[in-house]
Motif scaffolding. Structure first.
Motif, short mmCIF file in Angstrom:
data_model
loop_
_atom_site.label_atom_id
_atom_site.label_comp_id
_atom_site.label_asym_id
_atom_site.label_seq_id
_atom_site.Cartn_x
_atom_site.Cartn_y
_atom_site.Cartn_z
N UNK A 1 -69.22 5.19 -33.13
CA UNK A 1 -68.53 5.17 -31.84
C UNK A 1 -68.97 6.35 -30.98
N UNK A 2 -68.95 7.55 -31.56
CA UNK A 2 -69.32 8.74 -30.80
C UNK A 2 -70.83 8.79 -30.54
N UNK A 3 -71.63 8.36 -31.51
CA UNK A 3 -73.07 8.49 -31.37
C UNK A 3 -73.67 7.48 -30.38
N UNK A 4 -72.99 6.34 -30.20
CA UNK A 4 -73.45 5.44 -29.14
C UNK A 4 -73.21 6.06 -27.77
N UNK A 5 -72.18 6.88 -27.66
CA UNK A 5 -71.96 7.62 -26.41
C UNK A 5 -73.11 8.59 -26.16
N UNK A 6 -73.53 9.28 -27.21
CA UNK A 6 -74.64 10.21 -27.08
C UNK A 6 -75.91 9.50 -26.65
N UNK A 7 -76.16 8.32 -27.23
CA UNK A 7 -77.34 7.53 -26.85
C UNK A 7 -77.32 7.19 -25.37
N UNK A 8 -76.18 6.70 -24.90
CA UNK A 8 -76.07 6.25 -23.52
C UNK A 8 -76.27 7.40 -22.54
N UNK A 9 -75.60 8.52 -22.79
CA UNK A 9 -75.69 9.64 -21.86
C UNK A 9 -77.06 10.30 -21.92
N UNK A 10 -77.70 10.29 -23.08
CA UNK A 10 -79.05 10.84 -23.18
C UNK A 10 -80.02 9.98 -22.39
N UNK A 11 -79.93 8.66 -22.54
CA UNK A 11 -80.83 7.76 -21.82
C UNK A 11 -80.62 7.85 -20.31
N UNK A 12 -79.39 8.15 -19.89
CA UNK A 12 -79.09 8.25 -18.45
C UNK A 12 -79.49 9.59 -17.86
N UNK A 13 -79.97 10.51 -18.70
CA UNK A 13 -80.36 11.82 -18.21
C UNK A 13 -79.21 12.76 -18.01
N UNK A 14 -78.05 12.40 -18.56
CA UNK A 14 -76.86 13.24 -18.36
C UNK A 14 -76.86 14.46 -19.27
N UNK A 15 -77.77 14.52 -20.25
CA UNK A 15 -77.84 15.67 -21.15
C UNK A 15 -78.94 16.64 -20.73
N UNK A 16 -79.31 16.59 -19.47
CA UNK A 16 -80.25 17.54 -18.89
C UNK A 16 -79.46 18.50 -17.99
N UNK A 17 -79.63 19.79 -18.23
CA UNK A 17 -78.88 20.79 -17.47
C UNK A 17 -79.86 21.80 -16.88
N UNK A 18 -79.61 22.17 -15.66
CA UNK A 18 -80.42 23.20 -14.99
C UNK A 18 -79.54 24.40 -14.68
#
Length: 479
Positions: free
Chosen positions: A282-299
């Motif tokens: 459940x939690x790791x599918x969230x990680x997949x989705x947000x990673x693919x959307x570029x939401x885990x990129x921080x500047x």
């Protein structure tokens, strides 16, 4: 029934979930006997209110009495003064569904009567007492093609053991002539009306209430959760157990998950009314989705450094560890771009929740023209512990970072000792990056709850591959 609670509140919660056929679920729910009992209390109270408003038809007829002839009678203006359901129970029937029984129920009815035998006519009022009324209701739970929950009263039976009727009037012998006929007729009518009302309420009240359960929940502009039903809940001897898909998906592109859910085995806990099991899937599918959307990129830029930190993100600070920076890019602001090469996965076990993210840190100098000059690329790994809670029906989280490890992947400014940057990167991670992540996690993700269900007395336990949330349920009636 009254206030949209025609049947089992927690049954509705159970019906919102489903059994997965070919694979393990990403999310699991158990409704315990305590939860069913709470639902029964609300359901029976609503049923009692509904039955007290039953409209009874006028009763008329005739019958022949030996040596007397035909007796014509009519009962009109029938009104239920009360309808009480004092004793009730609910229990799951393995592989079938739920059964609700109501016993020792009683009711009172009054109205007007009229009778005619030859030239004798009389009329008056009457009181009727119904005692030892027994009701049995069987509920079958299912799901439709869209994954919405369904409920059906597959069986309803009613039996009245005792009816007593009292007539007011002058001719006592006359009333006794049709006393038993009226009681028999009334018994048949009331038994039919009660079941008719129950069946109607299941279709008009319970089923629409079940439809308030969100089979998908939108989280933000990027992601949603799939809570669709895939099969009916399974009744066991002690509970209703149900599985649901429990999977995050991208709103832009709904693709399949490249790994299956792990086994999710509930311990035999029954202290709370309901238990949720959130798999690591459940939690790791969230990680997949947000990673693919570029939401885990921080500047990170200098303007984002909290005022309490006594340094700036510029080449002058970093030149203390990388001397050549001052020569190549003197006194220039810098930017750090943090990204994850792969989605970080959460591990859940009896000891707790943790993840080991791998982060690439690309450093840039911001030139006077505002263009970026690449400086170096670092690789950062570390242990991150996670805590989960439930607030206002949402799963919320908080991350705590442990010791970080750095390594140099590439440098455009020549070799340097990475370990000298360790403490600075710790400050960036714990003082800037982590608070931003935790602010998002505090918003949480909604649990699959039908309308007006609130949770209390929440407890959390971590088990192998899943987090278990136990809670009591409170149904908030309108008005």
């Amino acid at each position: 029934m009254g206030a949209q609670s025609p049947a089992l509140v927690c049954t509705a919660l159970a019906a919102c979930l489903a059994l997965t056929g070919a694979t393990h679920p990403g999310f699991k729910v158990r409704i315990t006997q305590a939860g069913l009992n709470y639902a029964r209390e609300h359901a029976v109270a609503a049923l009692e209110e509904e039955l007290s408003q039953l409209r009874l038809p006028d009763i008329s007829g005739d019958f022949r009495v030996p040596n007397v002839g035909k007796v014509y009678y009519e009962l009109s203006s029938l009104k239920l003064r009360s309808f009480h359901l004092p004793d009730s129970s609910i229990f799951p029937v393995p592989n079938v569904g739920l059964q609700v029984t109501i016993s020792n129920a009683f009711a009172e009815v009054d109205g007007d009567w009229r009778v005619k035998v030859y030239f004798i006519r009389d009329h008056g009022s009457f009181d009727l007492k119904v005692e030892d009324l027994y009701i049995r209701i069987s509920l079958t739970l299912g799901s439709d093609a869209s994954g919405k929950p369904t409920a059906d009263a597959s069986d309803c039976s009613t039996h009245i053991s005792n009816i007593r009727i009292y007539f007011s009037g002058k001719f006592g012998w006359l009333y006794n002539l049709f006393h038993s006929v009226i009681e028999s007729t009334f018994r048949r009518i009331l038994e039919s009306k009660v079941c008719e009302n129950v069946l109607s309420s299941v279709h008009s009240e319970l089923q629409p209430y079940l439809q308030t359960l969100p089979v998908t929940a939108r989280i933000d502009a990027m992601a949603g959760i799939d809570y669709s039903l895939v099969a009916p809940p399974a009744a066991t001897a002690q509970s209703l157990d149900a599985d649901l898909k429990g999977e995050f998906f991208s709103l832009a592109h709904h693709s399949s998950v490249p790994f299956p859910p792990p086994p999710l085995a509930f311990p035999p806990d029954h202290d709370r009314m309901v238990y949720f099991g959130a798999s690591s899937y459940f939690f790791n599918t969230a990680s997949l989705v947000y990673h693919a959307a570029g939401a885990l990129v921080f500047e990170l830029t200098d303007s984002m450094i909290p005022k309490g930190l006594d340094f700036h993100l510029n080449t002058s600070i970093f030149s203390a560890f990388i001397p050549q920076l001052e020569k190549m890019y003197p006194d220039m602001l810098m930017k750090l771009r943090l990204s994850t090469p792969a989605a970080p996965f959460l591990s859940i076990g009896p000891e707790g929740l943790s993840l080991r993210p791998v982060v690439d840190i690309q450093a840039y100098a911001i030139l006077p023209s505002s263009s970026l000059a690449p400086l170096f690329l670092l690789n950062m790994t570390g242990n991150v512990s996670a805590t989960i809670d439930v607030k206002s029906g949402n799963i919320v989280g908080n991350l705590t970072v442990g010791r970080l490890r750095l390594s140099l992947k590439h440098s455009d400014v020549g070799p340097f000792q990475v370990r000298m940057l360790q403490s600075m990167m710790n400050i960036f991670a714990s003082g800037i990056l982590l608070p931003r992540l935790n602010d998002r996690l505090k918003q949480g993700f909604p649990l699959p709850l039908p309308d007006r269900i609130q949770l209390s007395n929440v407890i959390l336990q971590s088990h192998q591959n899943f987090l278990q949330v136990g809670a009591d349920v409170r149904y908030k009636r309108r008005g």
